[in-house]
Write a protein that holds these residues in place. Sequence first.
Motif, PDB file in Angstrom:
ATOM      1  N   ARG A 284       0.839  -1.199   0.000  1.00 49.99           N
ATOM      2  CA  ARG A 284       0.000   0.000   0.000  1.00 49.99           C
ATOM      3  C   ARG A 284       0.879   1.255   0.000  1.00 49.99           C
ATOM      4  O   ARG A 284       0.627   2.209  -0.737  1.00 49.99           O
ATOM      5  N   ARG A 285       1.886   1.264   0.846  1.00 47.72           N
ATOM      6  CA  ARG A 285       2.774   2.429   0.932  1.00 47.72           C
ATOM      7  C   ARG A 285       3.493   2.672  -0.390  1.00 47.72           C
ATOM      8  O   ARG A 285       3.620   3.820  -0.845  1.00 47.72           O
ATOM      9  N   ASP A 286       3.956   1.606  -1.006  1.00 47.68           N
ATOM     10  CA  ASP A 286       4.669   1.748  -2.274  1.00 47.68           C
ATOM     11  C   ASP A 286       3.736   2.246  -3.372  1.00 47.68           C
ATOM     12  O   ASP A 286       4.172   2.999  -4.261  1.00 47.68           O
TER      13      ASP A 286
ATOM     14  N   ALA B 216       2.619   7.995   4.034  1.00 49.19           N
ATOM     15  CA  ALA B 216       1.987   7.140   3.027  1.00 49.19           C
ATOM     16  C   ALA B 216       0.736   6.478   3.576  1.00 49.19           C
ATOM     17  O   ALA B 216      -0.298   6.391   2.893  1.00 49.19           O
ATOM     18  N   ASP B 217       0.791   6.027   4.826  1.00 51.20           N
ATOM     19  CA  ASP B 217      -0.382   5.407   5.455  1.00 51.20           C
ATOM     20  C   ASP B 217      -1.538   6.391   5.553  1.00 51.20           C
ATOM     21  O   ASP B 217      -2.694   6.038   5.287  1.00 51.20           O
ATOM     22  N   ALA B 218      -1.235   7.615   5.931  1.00 50.51           N
ATOM     23  CA  ALA B 218      -2.284   8.621   6.095  1.00 50.51           C
ATOM     24  C   ALA B 218      -2.926   8.946   4.746  1.00 50.51           C
ATOM     25  O   ALA B 218      -4.160   9.078   4.652  1.00 50.51           O
TER      26      ALA B 218
ATOM     27  N   LEU C  62       7.988   9.542   0.759  1.00 48.28           N
ATOM     28  CA  LEU C  62       7.127   9.761   1.918  1.00 48.28           C
ATOM     29  C   LEU C  62       7.529   8.809   3.029  1.00 48.28           C
ATOM     30  O   LEU C  62       7.959   7.675   2.768  1.00 48.28           O
ATOM     31  N   SER C  63       7.374   9.241   4.251  1.00 49.47           N
ATOM     32  CA  SER C  63       7.569   8.340   5.377  1.00 49.47           C
ATOM     33  C   SER C  63       6.437   7.322   5.402  1.00 49.47           C
ATOM     34  O   SER C  63       5.393   7.504   4.757  1.00 49.47           O
TER      35      SER C  63
END
Length: 243
Positions: free
Chosen positions: A70-72, A87-89, A82-83
């Motif tokens: 998901r982050r990628d 990325a999660d947010a 992005l941290s």
Amino acid sequence: MTIRAVVWDVDDTLFDYTTADRAGMGAHLVAEGLLARYGSAEEALVRWREITDRQWARYAVGETTFQDQRRDRVRLFLDEELSDAEADAWFQRYVGHYEAAWSLFPDVLPALEALAATHRHAVLSNSSITVQEHKLRTLGLLDRFESVLCAAELGVSKPEAGAFLASCAALGLPPHEVAYVGDHPEIDGRGAAEAGLLSVWIDRGAAYARAAGEVVAHRIATLAELPALVRADTRFGAPSTFG
């Protein structure tokens, strides 16, 4: 031939994924002030889907974790460093818009109700349990299925026969007593037929390329046609409407 159970695909079979994905991404791009960067919501969605497919494939073979794929996806889509927290947010804001657009196709509940007393039901998806159980629970369908099997946990995906046979094994039924309903003529339709299930292709109007060759699946245009199909002796002697 008696069909005792129906195994279902989820996305674009029960759940209107295409509409939700388009509406969710469009709303998210507007909220994030990103629409101008991509030219149009449709162009952005094409890019998002291409990135999603690549990263999901990495997750499916164990190259990355569910959360990291998901982050990628976010980092590649934005082309930004992005941290994990950032990325999660971003992804969670997208999910909020996407889930707000979730809906079932209107023919789903009537079909499930029509078959509730006569057939057992299960799900086989090329996604993951984490994604699909949440989706089915949110849409009010989860309790209708005896089992939910997904490729990420099975280690085998449609159209491979092993995926379909795993769903039959979960029901304790031989393939010839199970129908599979899915929206893709090759991944679902041909895959289920070659695994020995009664194969039913629900044609939702997507522009899939259909391989030439032997006709293998029963095509229906609405799930209203399904009860009569699975209650009839359709495996031998009845012409298929695939194609």
